[in-house]
Design an enzyme around this catalytic site. Structure first.
Site, short mmCIF file in Angstrom:
data_model
loop_
_atom_site.label_atom_id
_atom_site.label_comp_id
_atom_site.label_asym_id
_atom_site.label_seq_id
_atom_site.Cartn_x
_atom_site.Cartn_y
_atom_site.Cartn_z
N GLU A 13 -19.26 59.88 24.99
CA GLU A 13 -18.19 60.48 25.80
C GLU A 13 -17.97 61.92 25.35
O GLU A 13 -17.74 62.17 24.15
CB GLU A 13 -16.88 59.70 25.63
CG GLU A 13 -16.83 58.39 26.36
CD GLU A 13 -15.43 57.79 26.35
OE1 GLU A 13 -15.14 56.97 27.23
OE2 GLU A 13 -14.61 58.14 25.47
N CYS A 14 -18.03 62.85 26.27
CA CYS A 14 -17.74 64.26 26.03
C CYS A 14 -18.53 64.78 24.82
O CYS A 14 -19.73 65.00 24.91
CB CYS A 14 -16.24 64.49 25.87
SG CYS A 14 -15.74 66.21 26.11
#
Length: 436
Positions: free
Chosen positions: A327-328
């Protein structure tokens, strides 16, 4: 039953976090069990809340979460004496189009839970006008009740008297006035406050803030203004499918952005979580059936991550047979390369073709609704996921299979689609809840 308050303000930067931490520690020092919550998507403030209270702080979000999910998360306060829910931005600030139970505004939570609002007002550069602002916020939405006001950064006794008189004339209680005091200013970073675990002096800062609050705020009056709230006995309102049965979770200063409610939902569904530290050159546990790299600040540690051979080797080996999702920041590390703010190029793990750069900062911020085009760990193609995006990186290349059609809160399609290659997948958005 717990006394409950929402701490909000007319805008960001007024002092919500400082007051929340000060009150939380001051009441804890009195022997109360204090439970904090954070309205909206935010990883950093809850870490400070935990430092102040000794209890885990949890996020609640009206755009991404259904009411029953919010009430389920709020059950963390079941055994507390006092609940302090810190808002985000200004009291009524949210997105234009509502999500599942609101626009993401702090006022949504205040009205939904019936928690009165303790308003922080910074009257710098004004006097009686501060009362007009407070009165406008009080009267803007019928379902939101104002408990009273704490003034912050008051310049002098005369200044305080002018503002107090105006607020009294508007029928608004003033519980205290904090003077300008640089010693309790929290250091900042490009994504917000520096994380609590990175600050050796954080306990001293919070203790000093609590001392000032106890001296300048009527703590008894604030407590009396709170409503009595009883948590729901149903703690199963939040349902999130875990990405696997045994989850290898990256967890250190570079990978720290993971929501408490997500981990608890995974565990409640029967999953096990085993943490490892890429910064310590550790790889995912070989007994795990999935690896999850959350967001954080990989750009600050890109050089070390690039040279940690054991981490890279074991992660690559893991991804040959089992899913790995980022994530990110975790997504960026799964990519081929990351250029930091000093324009230094760092080779990443190369499980995906993504290349990102911080050399030319470009802010990406907002809620995201993703419809998966291909599966990702825990979710089939076609699943709808709600989350948020907040980073300053620029996509140089994103060549792999598109993971999802991603829209912002207005329904507009965004370029940050995420991607998948083999067992590796990643997204720029942080998952908050499933869209059910």
């Amino acid at each position: 039953m717990a006394a409950s308050l929402v701490i909000s303000a007319p805008a960001s930067g007024v002092g919500k976090t400082t007051l929340t931490l000060a009150l939380a520690r001051a009441y804890r020092d009195r022997g109360l069990k204090v439970q904090c919550f954070k309205s909206g998507p935010d990883y950093i403030d809850p870490a400070f809340h935990a430092a102040a209270t000794g209890r885990t702080s949890v996020n609640i979000d009206s755009w991404a979460m259904r009411r029953e999910a919010i009430e389920s998360v709020a059950s963390h306060g079941r055994d507390a004496d006092l609940i302090l829910a810190e808002g985000s931005m200004g009291l009524f600030d949210g997105v234009a189009a509502p999500g599942v139970s609101g626009t993401g505004a702090t006022a949504d939570i205040a009205e939904m839970m019936g928690w009165p609002v303790l308003l922080v007002i910074d009257p710098s550069g004004q006097a009686q006008t501060a009362a007009a602002v407070a009165a406008g916020l009080r009267d803007f939405r019928a379902g939101v009740r104002l408990a009273g006001v704490v003034l912050n950064r008051v310049a002098s006794a005369r200044h305080e008297d002018l503002v107090r008189r105006a607020l009294a004339g508007a029928g608004i209680s003033v519980f205290g006035a904090l003077p300008r005091h640089a010693a309790i200013t929290m250091p900042k970073r490009h994504l917000g406050l520096v994380q609590a675990e990175e600050q050796a002096e954080v306990n001293e800062l919070i203790a000093e803030a609590a001392r000032i609050a106890a001296e300048h705020v009527d703590l008894d009056a604030v407590l009396q203004s709170a409503c009595t709230w009883m948590a729901s006995r149903d703690t199963h309102g939040l349902s999130v499918t875990p990405p696997g049965q045994r989850i290898a979770l990256a967890r250190d200063a570079a990978f720290s952005f993971v929501y408490t409610h997500m981990l608890e939902a995974w565990r409640a569904a029967g999953a096990e979580i085993v943490t490892f530290s890429p910064l310590a050159d550790e790889g995912p546990d070989d007994s795990a059936d999935v690896c999850w790299l959350p967001g954080g600040y990989p750009e600050l540690h890109a050089g070390q991550l690039a040279t940690n051979r054991r981490f890279r080797r074991t992660l690559t080996s893991f991804a040959e047979t089992r899913p790995v999702h980022g994530e990110c920041g975790g997504y960026m590390v799964l990519g081929s390369a990351l250029t930091d703010a000093n324009d230094v190029h760092h080779e990443m793990t190369g499980l995906l073709g993504l290349e990102t750069s911080f050399a030319q900062r470009s802010m990406h911020l907002g809620y995201r609704l993703a419809e998966l085009a291909v599966p990702m760990p825990g979710h089939k193609a076609g699943a709808r996921l709600r989350g948020h995006e907040f980073h300053y990186s620029t996509i140089v290349s994103q060549p792999d299979t598109r993971l999802a059609i991603v829209r912002d809160a207005t329904g507009a399609v965004v370029a940050e689609t995420g991607s998948r290659r083999g067992y590796a997948s990643g997204t720029f958005f942080h998952l908050i809840a499933e869209d059910r």
